[in-house]
Design an enzyme around this catalytic site. Structure first.
Site, PDB file in Angstrom:
ATOM      1  CG  ASN A  12      -1.756   1.183   1.408  1.00 47.12           C
ATOM      2  OD1 ASN A  12      -1.816   2.037   0.517  1.00 47.12           O
ATOM      3  ND2 ASN A  12      -2.426   1.290   2.549  1.00 47.12           N
ATOM      4  CE  LYS A  14      -0.285   3.234   4.670  1.00 46.53           C
ATOM      5  NZ  LYS A  14      -0.251   3.358   6.123  1.00 46.53           N
ATOM      6  CG  HIS A  98      -5.938   1.856   4.945  1.00 44.34           C
ATOM      7  ND1 HIS A  98      -5.560   2.829   5.825  1.00 44.34           N
ATOM      8  CD2 HIS A  98      -4.917   0.979   4.874  1.00 44.34           C
ATOM      9  CE1 HIS A  98      -4.339   2.550   6.273  1.00 44.34           C
ATOM     10  NE2 HIS A  98      -3.926   1.435   5.701  1.00 44.34           N
ATOM     11  CD  GLU A 100      -3.152   5.481   6.541  1.00 45.56           C
ATOM     12  OE1 GLU A 100      -3.173   5.548   5.307  1.00 45.56           O
ATOM     13  OE2 GLU A 100      -2.180   5.017   7.189  1.00 45.56           O
ATOM     14  CD  GLU A 168      -3.661  -2.706   7.126  1.00 47.21           C
ATOM     15  OE1 GLU A 168      -2.475  -2.768   6.782  1.00 47.21           O
ATOM     16  OE2 GLU A 168      -4.435  -1.821   6.721  1.00 47.21           O
ATOM     17  N   GLY A 174       2.106   2.363  10.697  1.00 46.98           N
ATOM     18  CA  GLY A 174       3.002   3.506  10.543  1.00 46.98           C
ATOM     19  C   GLY A 174       3.705   3.927  11.826  1.00 46.98           C
ATOM     20  CB  SER A 214       4.970  -1.582  12.112  1.00 43.71           C
ATOM     21  OG  SER A 214       4.544  -0.246  12.337  1.00 43.71           O
TER      22      SER A 214
HETATM   23  P1  PGA Z   1       2.654   0.389   7.603  1.00 44.43           P
HETATM   24  O1  PGA Z   1       1.182   0.542   6.960  1.00 44.43           O
HETATM   25  O2  PGA Z   1       3.240  -0.889   7.045  1.00 44.43           O
HETATM   26  O3  PGA Z   1       3.395   1.613   7.151  1.00 44.43           O
HETATM   27  O4  PGA Z   1       2.479   0.311   9.085  1.00 44.43           O
HETATM   28  C1  PGA Z   1       0.362  -0.569   6.768  1.00 44.43           C
HETATM   29  C2  PGA Z   1      -0.941  -0.140   6.159  1.00 44.43           C
HETATM   30  O5  PGA Z   1      -1.437   0.941   6.490  1.00 44.43           O
HETATM   31  O6  PGA Z   1      -1.514  -0.865   5.308  1.00 44.43           O
END
Ligand code: PGA
Length: 256
Positions: A12, A14, A98, A100, A168, A174, A214
């Site tokens: 992803n 983003k 997601h 976010e 997740e 993140g 992460s």
């Molecule tokens: P990250 O994000 O690996 O940067 O923690 C994962 C995600 O949001 O799918």
């Protein structure tokens, strides 16, 4: 007998990258020595504007996903991209729900469920995301939260065949604070039990449940070894060469 759930690794990207950056990531992926498509399915998700470039320049062993799509048929929805448009461009996958978008754009469980159902009906495959916040985990409601998020999808779809479920935990996204293998395994196993009780034993044993938050080249192997973990959704590390190592963690399953 163990069910054959093919390992799945999603990247992803983003809201990151320039055309130059995208070309570099594609070159890294194309040069990567990765297991065959019999062993692992790899799907990368660039921002919309780079989808055609990435799709036309990636080797065919990698697929692409959009990061979102509109909840119904296109029309007067300024700034949105419809599922029909993704189908028209030959984009096979879309990420929906997601955290976010749930948090920042206030997408509710029901809205996410509607989007998943609509995208599937148009012929897209869906990476559907669920996960609890730190507050929810600390108050002991992790399973209630992810079950409610999953139920809102289950209430609206008739088949899970074209869905990969991404667990997740929001506190791991993140942050560099990856879930421990035991924490991830516990939720993946509970989700499988939820499918067994609420959907069917067939879906419970065949659905791929991938972990995100992460994930890195350093922690992927130990996570990949967990029995109910079928792959990853990777954010930050999917923009780096270590994504190749994460794809390779599929070998852990093959040798299990
Ligand atoms: P990250 O994000 O690996 O940067 O923690 C994962 C995600 O949001 O799918």
């Amino acid at each position: 007998m163990a069910m054959a759930r093919k390992f799945f690794v999603g990247g992803n990207w983003k809201c990151n990258g320039t055309t130059e950056d995208v070309k570099k990531i594609v070159a890294t992926l194309n040069a990567g020595d990765v297991p065959s498509t019999d062993v692992v399915e790899v799907v990368v998700s660039p921002p919309y504007v780079f989808l055609p470039l990435v799709q036309s320049s990636l080797k065919p062993n990698f697929q692409v996903a959009a990061q979102n799509c509109w909840v119904k048929k296109g029309g007067a929805f300024t700034g949105e991209i419809s599922a029909e448009m993704l189908v028209n461009l030959g984009i096979p996958w879309v990420i929906i729900g997601h955290s976010e978008r749930r948090a920042l754009l206030k997408e509710s469980n029901e809205f996410v469920g509607d989007k998943v159902a609509y995208a599937l009906a148009q012929g897209l495959k869906v990476i559907a995301c669920v996960g609890e916040t730190l507050e929810e985990r600390e108050s002991g409601s992790t399973m209630d939260v992810v079950a409610a998020q999953t139920k809102a999808i289950a209430d609206r779809v008739t088949s899970w065949e074209n869905i990969v479920l991404a667990y997740e935990p929001v506190w791991a996204i993140g942050t560099g604070k990856v879930a421990t293998p035991a924490q991830a395994q516990e939720v993946h196993n509970e989700l499988r039990k939820w499918f067994q009780a609420n959907v069917s034993s067939e879906v419970a044993s065949t659905i791929r449940i991938i972990y995100g938050g992460s994930v890195s080249g350093a922690n992927c192997k130990e996570l990949a070894a967990q029995p109910d973990l079928d792959g990853f959704l990777v954010g930050g590390a999917s923009l780096k060469a270590e994504f190749i190592d994460i794809i390779k963690s599929a070998e852990v399953k093959k040798n299990a």
